[in-house]
Design an enzyme around this catalytic site. Sequence first.
Site, short mmCIF file in Angstrom:
data_model
loop_
_atom_site.label_atom_id
_atom_site.label_comp_id
_atom_site.label_asym_id
_atom_site.label_seq_id
_atom_site.Cartn_x
_atom_site.Cartn_y
_atom_site.Cartn_z
N LYS A 57 0.85 -1.20 0.00
CA LYS A 57 0.00 0.00 0.00
C LYS A 57 0.88 1.25 0.00
O LYS A 57 2.08 1.17 0.32
CB LYS A 57 -0.91 -0.02 1.24
CG LYS A 57 -0.15 0.01 2.57
CD LYS A 57 -1.06 -0.33 3.75
CE LYS A 57 -0.27 -0.32 5.05
NZ LYS A 57 -1.04 -0.89 6.17
N ARG A 155 -10.51 -0.49 14.82
CA ARG A 155 -10.27 0.39 13.69
C ARG A 155 -11.06 -0.16 12.50
O ARG A 155 -12.08 0.37 12.13
CB ARG A 155 -8.77 0.46 13.39
CG ARG A 155 -8.40 1.51 12.37
CD ARG A 155 -6.92 1.54 12.08
NE ARG A 155 -6.45 0.33 11.42
CZ ARG A 155 -5.22 0.18 10.91
NH1 ARG A 155 -4.33 1.15 11.02
NH2 ARG A 155 -4.87 -0.94 10.31
N TYR A 277 17.34 29.94 7.20
CA TYR A 277 16.20 30.68 7.75
C TYR A 277 16.35 30.91 9.25
O TYR A 277 16.68 29.98 10.00
CB TYR A 277 14.90 29.90 7.52
CG TYR A 277 14.33 30.07 6.12
CD1 TYR A 277 13.99 31.33 5.63
CD2 TYR A 277 14.13 28.97 5.31
CE1 TYR A 277 13.46 31.48 4.35
CE2 TYR A 277 13.59 29.11 4.03
CZ TYR A 277 13.26 30.38 3.56
OH TYR A 277 12.74 30.52 2.31
N MET A 326 12.27 24.44 2.28
CA MET A 326 11.37 23.64 1.44
C MET A 326 12.16 22.77 0.46
O MET A 326 11.84 21.59 0.26
CB MET A 326 10.42 24.55 0.66
CG MET A 326 9.39 23.79 -0.15
SD MET A 326 8.33 24.86 -1.14
CE MET A 326 7.43 25.73 0.12
C1 LIG Z 1 -0.26 -1.83 6.83
C2 LIG Z 1 -0.81 -3.15 7.24
C3 LIG Z 1 0.03 -4.26 7.35
C4 LIG Z 1 1.53 -4.18 7.27
O1 LIG Z 1 2.01 -3.70 8.50
P1 LIG Z 1 3.58 -3.54 8.80
O2 LIG Z 1 3.61 -3.12 10.22
O3 LIG Z 1 4.06 -2.49 7.88
O4 LIG Z 1 4.20 -4.85 8.56
C5 LIG Z 1 -0.56 -5.49 7.59
N1 LIG Z 1 -1.90 -5.61 7.74
C6 LIG Z 1 -2.73 -4.55 7.67
C7 LIG Z 1 -4.19 -4.76 7.87
C8 LIG Z 1 -2.21 -3.28 7.44
O5 LIG Z 1 -3.04 -2.23 7.38
#
Ligand SMILES: *Cc1c(COP(=O)(O)O)cnc(C)c1O
Length: 392
Positions: A57, A155, A277, A326
């Site tokens: 992801k 969640r 800055y 930036m």
């Molecule tokens: C992001 C996620 C993972 C991976 O988690 P890591 O801690 O990066 O290994 C696995 N399962 C779900 C449901 C997630 O949202």
Amino acid sequence: MNQITSIFSATRRTAPAKEAVRAGVGAALDIDLDAIVANRRLLIARAGGVDSAAVVKADAYGLGAQAVAAALSADGCRNFFVAHIEEGVALRAAVPTASIFVLHGVAPGAEGAMCAYGLIPVISTLAQISLWRERAARRGKALPAALHVDTGMARLGLSEVEVDALAADPSLLAGLDLRLVISHLAAAEEKDNPSNEAQRERFEILRKRLPAAPASLANSSGVFLGAGYHFDLLRPGAALYGIAPRVGEPNPLAPVVKLSARVLRVDTLPAHTAVGYNGRHVTTAPSRIATLSLGYADGFFRALGNARANAGFAGQKLPIVGNVSMDMITADATALPEGRLREGDFVDVIGGDADGVDALARAAGTIGYEILTALGARLQRRHFSSNEGRLA
Ligand SMILES: *Cc1c(COP(=O)(O)O)cnc(C)c1O
């Protein structure tokens, strides 16, 4: 065609080659695909051979989902997780035959696209179950699905009451080809947190109330909690990308990323010169200051300025001094011999001779995940294979 686009395409015809533009690149993110492959192998070995999916992801935590997934797929990874449907659609061409699970499930109106790209929703509400069931009925064939049950994170995931509703009325899951049951650990990186064992026990109980299917609980850190957490499929993201599974403990994973930035200017400044800055850094002695082509717009947090982090060059750490701008940072290169660091050189800013992802996360008061996923679109991502042919 309006005038602006015609001017643009006319310019494009005579535009310099891509390579020429690349020659002027400001900052480059080198991503070692073999290290990612090796990290997945290490997790599988730690889990006594249990298969491992890959969570890709957020563009594989900023490292380029298509290249990462293609490399892992070539090493036998068959299961990938994304969060959004668009991510799944973009991934499909890179892994034509793999299972792609969409963690955020299926939204009304998106069922057709999910089917067209062969994406598997990870369903966590009863509404999504009926949506997918109705789509299966209309198509006259079972549709693959995963179920997410909540075991204590509150969640995503079906509640116990909802799981019981499914157990009481099996017709609710009619037409769903149940490929996987998952849950997610809330604190797996804290090995002594009692919530881990509570979630594991809850997962054992809830999954047995559902039709038999392979199960998956462990994220990266969960792999290191022991055999009881491994079930049928590991689900790591962070560890694949080299992030330590436990904060403050030795990291068994191979480093994956190196970010380096072009030196725009090197200046020898007298004592008492204010740099950047707000003059937050003032030299106390004559100093060599290098200005680098990377800033907070590239995801290098402003919180990392003022000597909280080190860049690196030729084996030497160079403190990042003054405020992060930036598009630029300034590093104190006084420790390098005069003339050693020159305009146009590339200085490591993450990994390599610089601080690593986990150290930067600590310095910025965050986690390695945020360091990686913040890395900006302006960086030139270069995938390479450190170990080509030798991983066997
Ligand atoms: C992001 C996620 C993972 C991976 O988690 P890591 O801690 O990066 O290994 C696995 N399962 C779900 C449901 C997630 O949202």
